[in-house]
Write an enzyme that holds these catalytic residues in place. Structure first.
Site, PDB file in Angstrom:
ATOM      1  N   ARG A   1      60.851  -9.019  -4.018  1.00  0.00           N
ATOM      2  CA  ARG A   1      61.805  -9.237  -5.282  1.00  0.00           C
ATOM      3  C   ARG A   1      62.738 -10.446  -5.268  1.00  0.00           C
ATOM      4  O   ARG A   1      62.876 -11.016  -6.603  1.00  0.00           O
ATOM      5  CB  ARG A   1      62.662  -7.828  -5.318  1.00  0.00           C
ATOM      6  CG  ARG A   1      61.884  -6.605  -5.331  1.00  0.00           C
ATOM      7  CD  ARG A   1      61.077  -6.521  -6.488  1.00  0.00           C
ATOM      8  NE  ARG A   1      61.737  -6.194  -7.662  1.00  0.00           N
ATOM      9  CZ  ARG A   1      61.286  -6.471  -8.766  1.00  0.00           C
ATOM     10  NH1 ARG A   1      59.947  -6.703  -9.043  1.00  0.00           N
ATOM     11  NH2 ARG A   1      61.944  -6.171  -9.786  1.00  0.00           N
TER      12      ARG A   1
ATOM     13  N   HIS B   1      65.724 -10.272  -8.146  1.00  0.00           N
ATOM     14  CA  HIS B   1      67.010  -9.781  -7.362  1.00  0.00           C
ATOM     15  C   HIS B   1      67.724 -10.884  -6.451  1.00  0.00           C
ATOM     16  O   HIS B   1      66.885 -11.677  -6.023  1.00  0.00           O
ATOM     17  CB  HIS B   1      66.830  -8.336  -6.573  1.00  0.00           C
ATOM     18  CG  HIS B   1      66.273  -7.143  -7.578  1.00  0.00           C
ATOM     19  ND1 HIS B   1      67.265  -6.534  -8.486  1.00  0.00           N
ATOM     20  CD2 HIS B   1      65.311  -6.395  -7.898  1.00  0.00           C
ATOM     21  CE1 HIS B   1      66.867  -5.598  -8.885  1.00  0.00           C
ATOM     22  NE2 HIS B   1      65.539  -5.441  -8.836  1.00  0.00           N
TER      23      HIS B   1
ATOM     24  N   HIS C   1      63.309  -1.264  -7.064  1.00  0.00           N
ATOM     25  CA  HIS C   1      62.006  -1.709  -6.441  1.00  0.00           C
ATOM     26  C   HIS C   1      62.080  -1.241  -4.920  1.00  0.00           C
ATOM     27  O   HIS C   1      61.260  -0.976  -4.265  1.00  0.00           O
ATOM     28  CB  HIS C   1      61.480  -2.896  -6.570  1.00  0.00           C
ATOM     29  CG  HIS C   1      60.734  -3.081  -7.810  1.00  0.00           C
ATOM     30  ND1 HIS C   1      61.336  -2.823  -8.926  1.00  0.00           N
ATOM     31  CD2 HIS C   1      59.425  -3.348  -8.085  1.00  0.00           C
ATOM     32  CE1 HIS C   1      60.379  -3.362 -10.147  1.00  0.00           C
ATOM     33  NE2 HIS C   1      58.986  -3.391  -9.325  1.00  0.00           N
TER      34      HIS C   1
END
Length: 330
Positions: free
Chosen positions: A157, A163, A114
């Site tokens: 994220r 993440h 992303h």
């Protein structure tokens, strides 16, 4: 790595304990930053601004996504939403952490796609906007917006437990370097795009075979994601690395088809109308039901990805050019 992972979990907990508006902003942003939106929304809109810019955006997106898949297979990165439980940290400490529908990615976590794919794909747009700004002060604005967007996506994220912070930083840096390195190097021949459509998935599949032959479980992350995702409905099969490979191969093939049948140059308003029609058509293609058979699903993914560049770069502009030249009856 455990100390780095623990620090990342604590940072995520700090973010989730922050003001309520963070959730209202970061969760939708994490969803909008999905790399597939670069293929279905950003590419046609950039193409309406300038065909060369749109082509460079898509070329950067598919190369960055391919490289991200390769790195994910090599680095075996964990994801916070499952590492929290697998490591025993959730049992040792009472942490008020939540998952969201965008949390349950099924591929490995490092580096962040992303962050990496938008960082590479949006650089041509930033460069084009800077070139159009006459004032040195105005030329700072596209770069500032680019940096702020990447920082916000990275925080989103981490916030949704998809993440760790170091994966976000690694993905962002890799994407920026790749985008800068690809500047001015977008091929224009159908042969080059067709070669990429064959080489990118083939090279990645060879790597997958080599790793499997060496005894590595390539699909290890799918089991962990299935085990620790809060809701089975949140699991996203389209986040598997193989799905990204077929999208990249199809997009490169679509660029080859578009380059082989170039469309006439349109004026600003027809191009804008074409961009809107292309976005609507691509969103419709994305909503088609996936076949259950894995081979058919892969073929469907590649064909839909190939349809995007062909529609944007050839079919729709030709249709609009024909309509603009059609005689009007009194």
């Amino acid at each position: 790595m455990d100390a780095l992972h623990e620090a990342g979990i604590r940072f995520a907990a700090l973010l989730q304990a922050g003001p309520s508006w963070l959730e209202r902003v970061l969760v939708p942003l994490s969803s909008m930053a999905d790399p597939k939106h670069l293929f279905t929304v950003c590419f046609p809109l950039c193409y309406s601004l300038e065909p060369a810019v749109g082509t460079a955006v898509l070329w950067g997106a598919l190369l960055a996504e391919w490289l991200n898949v390769v790195l994910k297979w090599l680095l075996f990165g964990e994801r916070p939403f499952w590492w929290l439980h697998e490591s025993g940290m959730a049992a040792r400490e009472l942490l008020a952490l939540r998952q969201f529908p965008v949390s349950c990615e099924t591929g490995p976590g490092s580096p962040s796609g992303h962050c990496m794919v938008p960082a590479a794909a949006l650089w041509p747009l930033v460069a084009a906007l800077r070139a159009r700004c006459g004032s040195p002060v105005l030329r700072i604005l596209p770069c500032a917006a680019y940096v702020l967007l990447l920082a916000a996506v990275g925080l989103s994220r981490v916030f949704v437990l998809a993440h760790f912070p170091h994966q976000v930083v690694t993905g962002t840096v890799a994407g920026v370097v790749l985008g800068w390195g690809l500047q001015g190097r977008t091929p224009g021949s159908p042969r080059a795009f067709a070669f990429a459509a064959l080489l990118l998935p083939l090279s990645a599949l060879i790597l997958r075979w080599v790793l499997s032959a060496a005894g590595f479980d390539i699909d290890w992350s799918l089991l962990l994601a299935t085990r620790w995702c809060s809701s089975p409905a949140w699991l996203r099969p389209d986040s598997r690395p193989l799905a990204s490979l077929w999208r990249d191969a199809g997009s490169a093939l679509g660029l080859a088809l578009a380059a082989a049948a170039p469309a006439p140059r349109l004026g600003p308003w027809p191009r804008l109308a074409g961009a809107g029609a292309a976005v609507a058509a691509l969103q419709g293609l994305q909503r088609l039901r996936e076949p259950r058979d894995p081979a058919l699903c892969s073929g469907s993914c590649a064909l839909r990805a190939a349809a995007g560049p062909w529609l944007v770069g050839s079919a729709l502009p030709r249709l609009l050019a024909g309509l603009s030249r059609a005689p009007h009856r009194e």
